[in-house]
Design an enzyme around this catalytic site. Sequence first.
Site, PDB file in Angstrom:
ATOM      1  N   GLY A  11     -14.036 -24.507  25.034  1.00 43.73           N
ATOM      2  CA  GLY A  11     -15.288 -25.207  25.305  1.00 43.73           C
ATOM      3  C   GLY A  11     -15.097 -26.477  26.103  1.00 43.73           C
ATOM      4  N   PHE A  12     -16.181 -27.191  26.248  1.00 46.45           N
ATOM      5  CA  PHE A  12     -16.262 -28.419  27.045  1.00 46.45           C
ATOM      6  C   PHE A  12     -15.194 -29.442  26.639  1.00 46.45           C
ATOM      7  CE2 PHE A  12     -19.020 -32.488  26.609  1.00 46.45           C
ATOM      8  CZ  PHE A  12     -18.424 -33.096  27.692  1.00 46.45           C
ATOM      9  N   ILE A  13     -15.229 -29.887  25.394  1.00 43.00           N
ATOM     10  CA  ILE A  13     -14.301 -30.937  24.960  1.00 43.00           C
ATOM     11  C   ILE A  13     -12.916 -30.365  24.697  1.00 43.00           C
ATOM     12  CG2 ILE A  13     -13.924 -32.818  23.325  1.00 43.00           C
ATOM     13  CD1 ILE A  13     -16.976 -32.653  22.705  1.00 43.00           C
ATOM     14  N   TYR A 158     -27.119 -28.130  10.459  1.00 37.99           N
ATOM     15  CA  TYR A 158     -25.907 -28.466  11.213  1.00 37.99           C
ATOM     16  C   TYR A 158     -25.242 -29.702  10.610  1.00 37.99           C
ATOM     17  CZ  TYR A 158     -22.935 -30.241  14.955  1.00 37.99           C
ATOM     18  OH  TYR A 158     -21.870 -30.725  15.674  1.00 37.99           O
ATOM     19  N   LYS A 162     -21.532 -30.138   8.556  1.00 39.40           N
ATOM     20  CA  LYS A 162     -20.464 -31.073   8.922  1.00 39.40           C
ATOM     21  C   LYS A 162     -20.078 -31.967   7.736  1.00 39.40           C
ATOM     22  CE  LYS A 162     -19.570 -29.993  13.213  1.00 39.40           C
ATOM     23  NZ  LYS A 162     -18.227 -29.490  13.605  1.00 39.40           N
TER      24      LYS A 162
END
Length: 328
Positions: A11-13, A158, A162
Amino acid sequence: MSTILLTGGAGFIGSTTAEVLMNKGYDLVVIDNFNDYYDPALKRKNVDICKEVAIKTNCQYELVEGDIRDRELMKKLFDEHQIDAVIHWAGMAGVRPSIDDPRLYIDVNIGGLMNVLEEMRSHEVKNLVFISSSSVYGNNKKVPFSEKDPVDNPISPYAASKKSSELLCYTYHSLFRMNVHCLRYFTVYGPRQRPDLAINKFTRLMLNKEPIPMFGDGTTSRDYTYVSDIVQGTVLSLEYLLSHDNVYDIFNLGGSHPISLKGLIDVIAHTLGVTPVINQLPMQPGDVNVTYSDYSHAKEVLGYEPVVRIEEGIRNFVEWYKKENNYQ
């Protein structure tokens, strides 16, 4: 040099961090399921970039395509690799979609983490960087947000997933002496950002001369954090764990410079040289009013220090976006 498992590493990060780690000499194993939350082709492009970096740095980069909920696959992955540490990004992202399908978010974000922790325990892998989220703070009235603040009132599945995951990580630290850092990311942006996120979406709409959906009156604010700063903090966390024993800690990784939604739209519009057309809409369930990080703990322990301000970060993103999408 150590071998690091990156879950969700395409993914992005994750892919941006992978590049930095290989440039520092780490070997990597990456697992990603390339789900359709957004176009999987974007992740595959990230992987191609990482493979090129692996060749240049002479580091190992192995991609495993699969789901962290697959217990047999996770066992096989740990059986076949000598893993020294895990950075765990894999999971379902997004506040609003979690309200529509909460079972999926609990299944992936908590059940998937359990599989990772169990294989770490079985294979005596002691180091975990768990990627949490500023969403755990909910509508915290005290700003800036500190890791010492109570986070017992999440306002989306969500966020609840977390917070629950942080507790699960602590349990494994306590029982099995695992080194664990939970990193609460604050709204990350920059090149390769997911297309569903505000900066990417607003840039696309403005370039196409389409209206910008603005939920609420534009006064909600976010502590946007540029990806290179987030990667800096993540790598510092990893290297701290690799050199310490029996550690559990939580860190905010943010920029401590919140900007309002209307202000963000104005910065993007100014960078693009356009006048935005705004379509004002009601606030969405699960959205918080403000995020604002106190990162002093990360600075003191890890040496984390964000340096990219929003104007520079938006300029970098816009340049990347135009190049990637062939805008003149």
